[in-house]
Structure formats: structure tokens, C-alpha cells
Write a protein that holds these residues in place. Structure first.
Motif, PDB file in Angstrom:
ATOM      1  N   HIS A 152       3.343   0.479   3.321  1.00 29.75           N
ATOM      2  CA  HIS A 152       3.834  -0.513   3.988  1.00 29.75           C
ATOM      3  C   HIS A 152       3.122  -1.951   3.249  1.00 29.75           C
ATOM      4  O   HIS A 152       2.513  -1.678   2.244  1.00 29.75           O
ATOM      5  N   PHE A 153       3.891  -2.966   3.606  1.00 31.14           N
ATOM      6  CA  PHE A 153       3.361  -4.254   3.397  1.00 31.14           C
ATOM      7  C   PHE A 153       2.613  -5.016   4.290  1.00 31.14           C
ATOM      8  O   PHE A 153       3.198  -5.049   5.583  1.00 31.14           O
ATOM      9  N   SER A 154       1.644  -5.822   3.963  1.00 28.82           N
ATOM     10  CA  SER A 154       0.983  -6.209   4.787  1.00 28.82           C
ATOM     11  C   SER A 154       0.370  -7.720   4.636  1.00 28.82           C
ATOM     12  O   SER A 154       0.444  -8.053   3.286  1.00 28.82           O
ATOM     13  N   THR A 189       0.896  -1.203   0.133  1.00 28.45           N
ATOM     14  CA  THR A 189       0.033  -0.016  -0.032  1.00 28.45           C
ATOM     15  C   THR A 189       0.908   1.307  -0.069  1.00 28.45           C
ATOM     16  O   THR A 189       1.900   1.204   0.781  1.00 28.45           O
ATOM     17  N   VAL A 190       0.463   2.103  -0.737  1.00 29.80           N
ATOM     18  CA  VAL A 190       1.001   3.791  -0.827  1.00 29.80           C
ATOM     19  C   VAL A 190      -0.008   4.617  -0.375  1.00 29.80           C
ATOM     20  O   VAL A 190      -1.226   4.516  -0.999  1.00 29.80           O
ATOM     21  N   GLY A 191       0.171   5.390   0.372  1.00 34.85           N
ATOM     22  CA  GLY A 191      -0.793   6.583   1.048  1.00 34.85           C
ATOM     23  C   GLY A 191      -0.063   7.755   1.035  1.00 34.85           C
ATOM     24  O   GLY A 191       1.084   8.091   1.022  1.00 34.85           O
ATOM     25  N   GLN A 192      -1.209   8.971   1.022  1.00 31.99           N
ATOM     26  CA  GLN A 192      -0.680  10.290   1.320  1.00 31.99           C
ATOM     27  C   GLN A 192      -1.756  10.908   1.952  1.00 31.99           C
ATOM     28  O   GLN A 192      -2.996  10.635   1.597  1.00 31.99           O
ATOM     29  N   VAL A 193      -1.470  11.818   3.063  1.00 38.83           N
ATOM     30  CA  VAL A 193      -2.499  12.580   3.650  1.00 38.83           C
ATOM     31  C   VAL A 193      -2.320  13.870   3.352  1.00 38.83           C
ATOM     32  O   VAL A 193      -1.088  14.422   3.614  1.00 38.83           O
ATOM     33  N   GLN A 194      -3.441  14.788   3.306  1.00 39.02           N
ATOM     34  CA  GLN A 194      -3.416  16.091   3.064  1.00 39.02           C
ATOM     35  C   GLN A 194      -3.654  16.744   4.449  1.00 39.02           C
ATOM     36  O   GLN A 194      -4.694  16.863   4.718  1.00 39.02           O
ATOM     37  N   GLY A 195      -2.435  17.100   5.238  1.00 36.91           N
ATOM     38  CA  GLY A 195      -2.739  17.630   6.227  1.00 36.91           C
ATOM     39  C   GLY A 195      -2.851  19.193   6.355  1.00 36.91           C
ATOM     40  O   GLY A 195      -2.235  19.787   5.438  1.00 36.91           O
ATOM     41  N   VAL A 196      -3.405  19.759   7.362  1.00 35.39           N
ATOM     42  CA  VAL A 196      -3.585  21.293   7.734  1.00 35.39           C
ATOM     43  C   VAL A 196      -2.147  22.087   7.658  1.00 35.39           C
ATOM     44  O   VAL A 196      -1.873  23.020   7.063  1.00 35.39           O
ATOM     45  N   PHE A 197      -1.477  21.246   8.629  1.00 33.46           N
ATOM     46  CA  PHE A 197      -0.097  21.855   9.038  1.00 33.46           C
ATOM     47  C   PHE A 197       1.053  21.196   8.493  1.00 33.46           C
ATOM     48  O   PHE A 197       2.236  21.772   8.547  1.00 33.46           O
ATOM     49  N   SER A 198       0.791  19.903   7.850  1.00 33.83           N
ATOM     50  CA  SER A 198       1.669  19.154   7.215  1.00 33.83           C
ATOM     51  C   SER A 198       1.260  18.003   6.403  1.00 33.83           C
ATOM     52  O   SER A 198      -0.128  17.834   6.356  1.00 33.83           O
ATOM     53  N   GLY A 199       1.958  17.479   5.847  1.00 40.75           N
ATOM     54  CA  GLY A 199       1.718  16.248   4.785  1.00 40.75           C
ATOM     55  C   GLY A 199       2.482  15.105   5.031  1.00 40.75           C
ATOM     56  O   GLY A 199       3.440  15.241   5.656  1.00 40.75           O
ATOM     57  N   THR A 200       1.913  14.035   4.932  1.00 39.02           N
ATOM     58  CA  THR A 200       2.239  12.656   5.183  1.00 39.02           C
ATOM     59  C   THR A 200       2.371  11.621   3.979  1.00 39.02           C
ATOM     60  O   THR A 200       1.238  11.710   3.462  1.00 39.02           O
ATOM     61  N   ASP A 201       3.295  11.025   4.083  1.00 39.78           N
ATOM     62  CA  ASP A 201       3.699  10.117   2.973  1.00 39.78           C
ATOM     63  C   ASP A 201       3.826   8.618   3.488  1.00 39.78           C
ATOM     64  O   ASP A 201       4.327   8.868   4.738  1.00 39.78           O
ATOM     65  N   LEU A 202       3.295   7.700   3.288  1.00 38.97           N
ATOM     66  CA  LEU A 202       3.615   6.493   3.908  1.00 38.97           C
ATOM     67  C   LEU A 202       3.435   5.349   2.772  1.00 38.97           C
ATOM     68  O   LEU A 202       2.605   5.252   1.840  1.00 38.97           O
ATOM     69  N   THR A 239       9.605  14.396   9.737  1.00 36.62           N
ATOM     70  CA  THR A 239       9.995  13.172  10.608  1.00 36.62           C
ATOM     71  C   THR A 239       9.947  11.873   9.607  1.00 36.62           C
ATOM     72  O   THR A 239       8.972  11.678   8.869  1.00 36.62           O
ATOM     73  N   ASN A 240      10.851  10.911   9.699  1.00 36.21           N
ATOM     74  CA  ASN A 240      10.867   9.909   9.068  1.00 36.21           C
ATOM     75  C   ASN A 240      11.140   8.539   9.869  1.00 36.21           C
ATOM     76  O   ASN A 240      12.079   8.743  10.571  1.00 36.21           O
ATOM     77  N   ALA A 241      10.140   7.661   9.757  1.00 34.84           N
ATOM     78  CA  ALA A 241      10.233   6.769  10.789  1.00 34.84           C
ATOM     79  C   ALA A 241       9.771   5.452  10.385  1.00 34.84           C
ATOM     80  O   ALA A 241       8.774   5.385   9.189  1.00 34.84           O
ATOM     81  N   ASN A 242      10.061   4.326  11.076  1.00 35.83           N
ATOM     82  CA  ASN A 242       9.431   3.254  10.876  1.00 35.83           C
ATOM     83  C   ASN A 242       7.869   3.004  11.264  1.00 35.83           C
ATOM     84  O   ASN A 242       7.557   3.863  12.048  1.00 35.83           O
ATOM     85  N   LEU A 243       7.276   2.416  10.530  1.00 39.61           N
ATOM     86  CA  LEU A 243       5.745   2.004  10.752  1.00 39.61           C
ATOM     87  C   LEU A 243       5.369   0.771  10.925  1.00 39.61           C
ATOM     88  O   LEU A 243       5.819  -0.207  10.105  1.00 39.61           O
ATOM     89  N   SER A 244       4.325   0.493  11.801  1.00 35.40           N
ATOM     90  CA  SER A 244       3.600  -0.726  11.924  1.00 35.40           C
ATOM     91  C   SER A 244       2.387  -0.591  11.920  1.00 35.40           C
ATOM     92  O   SER A 244       1.726   0.695  12.219  1.00 35.40           O
ATOM     93  N   HIS A 245       1.493  -1.415  11.465  1.00 35.59           N
ATOM     94  CA  HIS A 245       0.020  -1.296  11.528  1.00 35.59           C
ATOM     95  C   HIS A 245      -0.898  -2.671  11.762  1.00 35.59           C
ATOM     96  O   HIS A 245      -0.347  -3.433  11.336  1.00 35.59           O
ATOM     97  N   GLY A 249       6.141  -0.696   7.548  1.00 32.53           N
ATOM     98  CA  GLY A 249       6.398   0.029   6.470  1.00 32.53           C
ATOM     99  C   GLY A 249       7.330   1.133   6.853  1.00 32.53           C
ATOM    100  O   GLY A 249       7.891   1.292   7.887  1.00 32.53           O
ATOM    101  N   ARG A 250       7.024   2.460   6.296  1.00 33.15           N
ATOM    102  CA  ARG A 250       7.611   3.541   6.314  1.00 33.15           C
ATOM    103  C   ARG A 250       6.801   4.991   6.545  1.00 33.15           C
ATOM    104  O   ARG A 250       5.770   4.739   5.798  1.00 33.15           O
ATOM    105  N   PHE A 251       7.199   5.725   7.301  1.00 32.07           N
ATOM    106  CA  PHE A 251       6.224   6.981   7.669  1.00 32.07           C
ATOM    107  C   PHE A 251       7.218   8.248   7.401  1.00 32.07           C
ATOM    108  O   PHE A 251       8.211   8.442   7.923  1.00 32.07           O
ATOM    109  N   LYS A 252       6.648   9.146   6.641  1.00 34.54           N
ATOM    110  CA  LYS A 252       7.211  10.569   6.494  1.00 34.54           C
ATOM    111  C   LYS A 252       6.341  11.606   6.733  1.00 34.54           C
ATOM    112  O   LYS A 252       5.306  11.687   5.735  1.00 34.54           O
TER     113      LYS A 252
END
Length: 256
Positions: free
Chosen positions: A167-169, A152-165, A205-211, A189-192
Motif C-alpha cells: 500500500h501507499f500512504s 509498504t510491502v508486507g507478508q503474513v505467515q498464516g496457519v491456514f493461508s498466507g497473505t501478501d499486501l 482472494t485478490n482485493a483492493n485495500l485501504s488502511h 493498496g492491494r491485498f492477496k
């Protein structure tokens, strides 16, 4: 604060969906799973030049003649007669033929059979990630009846920031043979997270991700599936600190 555009994700989505459509066309006339010979029981069996009623009838197979099933395309089957003629026959006509054991030939519902035998799937969904808009696309491979590997590839449109992520599931679907079925998944996966440039002293912020996720799938029609899922994401931003996010998305996928 401005909202971030989604050019990269949209381009990725368009390429993925286009590739899937091309693959779907190539695989739509797949070998019949139960390829065998059947005997004509009606006075004749009509062979058409293509898989549709708009194609002309060019040959008829006589009663007691044997034909071999070669390919299928939805409810149309390509057959070969004993003298080498190849043409397309509708499922309704083939169901009047006899097997080599002398019993009436039957076919499972083709659309349901495709769904139960699915292997590859591509989809896109929209929802909320911690109350902010989220768009994601996924590709999945079903390697066992109840197990699927998904990226999965995702992107969040934040008010104060944006997030790309991304992950494999590994998803488990205990009742995968049902039209409406729940599924459960875990992954890494990864979170930015990229703050708006106008924020003072803000750093990415660039971090490892679990879900972990739970959801529902519903086979709509043909090769399309509706999907609703709820996920809990954990971003490990430091050795002793993590941030938890919750997301709900709904989407549509197609399989082949």
C-alpha cells in the motif's frame, strides 16, 4: 498446515537496505547547509587529511586567517584556506572561530539537525496481523515538515493461508521536530490471500485495500529511528463485502 516462507520479501528487503546503505555512504559527506567563511580566533586551526582524529595534521591556519566551510561528515567539516589548502577540522575547533559579523560561530547538534532535515527513510518491522506473524518493509519520502509519502510491502505467515499486501500512504507527523513524535496515516493498496493448497475448495482472494494507522517514532541515535504503529486494514473482497484486519508492528528505520 505449513507456514509460508518469506523468500521474495526477504530478497526485496535485502536489496532495499543495501541500496539505502550505498546511498547513505554517498550522501554522508553532504554540502554544509550553512556554507560560509569563518575567521580563525585561536592561535591556529588544525587541518587533517581526513574526517577523524586518526588522520594526520598536515597544515595549520594562523590566527585571523579566513577559511571557507565546504562539506561536513558527522562532526567533521572540510574547509579551504585562503591559499587553497583543503582539510578536515573538528566541530569543536570551528566553534572557536568568528563569523564575518565578528560573533562566535555556532553549530546546531549535527545529529539532531540531520534528523530534522531528513528526506528519505527505509525500514523494516515485525508484528502481528490478526494474531498472525507479519513482516513488512517500507520506504518513505518526507516532502514537507509534517507530511510523508510512504510505500509498504508486507507478508503474513498464516496457519491456514498466507497473505501478501502492499500500500501507499500519506502520513502526517504534527510534531516532527521532536525526538518522540506521534504520526497518523491513511492509504490504499492491494491485498492477496492464498489459502493452503491442502484446503478443500479454497480459492485465493485478490482485493483492493485501504488502511488507517497511528503510531510513534523515536529518534534513537545517529540516523536510526524506532517505530511502533497500529493499523486497521480493510480488504474489499466483493462489491458488498469487506473484511477488516488489525495489525501492530514495531520496527527500525534509518534515514538519509
Amino acid at each position: 498446515m505449513k507456514r509460508r516462507a518469506l523468500p521474495r520479501l526477504l530478497r526485496f528487503s535485502a536489496r532495499a537496505l543495501a541500496a539505502a546503505l550505498l546511498s547513505l555512504v554517498a550522501l554522508s559527506a553532504a554540502p554544509a547547509r550553512a556554507a560560509d567563511r569563518v575567521q580563525v580566533a585561536d592561535p591556529y586551526l588544525e587541518l587533517r587529511t581526513g574526517p577523524g582524529r586518526g588522520y594526520p595534521i598536515f597544515h595549520v591556519a594562523a590566527r585571523e586567517e579566513w577559511v571557507e566551510i565546504l562539506l561536513r561528515h558527522t562532526d567533521w567539516f572540510k574547509v579551504r584556506t585562503a591559499n587553497g589548502r583543503e582539510g578536515w577540522v573538528h566541530r569543536a575547533q570551528l566553534e572557536t572561530t568568528l563569523t564575518e559579523a565578528g560573533s562566535r560561530k555556532t553549530f546546531r547538534d549535527v545529529l539532531l539537525d540531520d534528523y530534522l532535515q531528513r528526506r528519505l527513510e527505509l525500514g523494516a518491522g515485525y508484528g502481528r496481523f490478526k494474531a498472525e506473524p507479519m513482516l513488512k518493509v517500507w520506504a518513505a519520502y518526507r516532502f514537507a515538515d509534517a507530511l510523508t509519502f510512504e510505500g509498504t510491502v508486507g507478508q503474513v505467515q498464516g496457519v491456514f493461508s498466507g497473505t501478501d499486501l502492499w500500500h501507499f500512504s500519506l502520513n502526517a507527523e504534527p510534531w516532527s521536530d521532536r525526538r518522540l513524535s506521534p504520526f497518523f496515516g491513511i492509504g490504499v493498496g492491494r491485498f492477496k490471500n492464498i489459502p493452503n493448497a491442502s484446503l478443500v475448495s479454497a480459492t485465493p482472494t485478490n482485493a483492493n485495500l485501504s488502511h488507517a494507522s497511528v503510531g510513534l517514532r523515536y529518534h534513537l541515535t545517529d540516523r536510526f529511528v524506532a517505530r511502533l504503529d497500529y493499523s486497521i486494514y480493510t480488504a474489499y473482497v466483493a462489491d458488498t463485502r469487506s473484511i477488516e484486519y488489525r495489525a501492530v508492528t514495531a520496527g527500525l528505520s534509518f534515514f538519509f
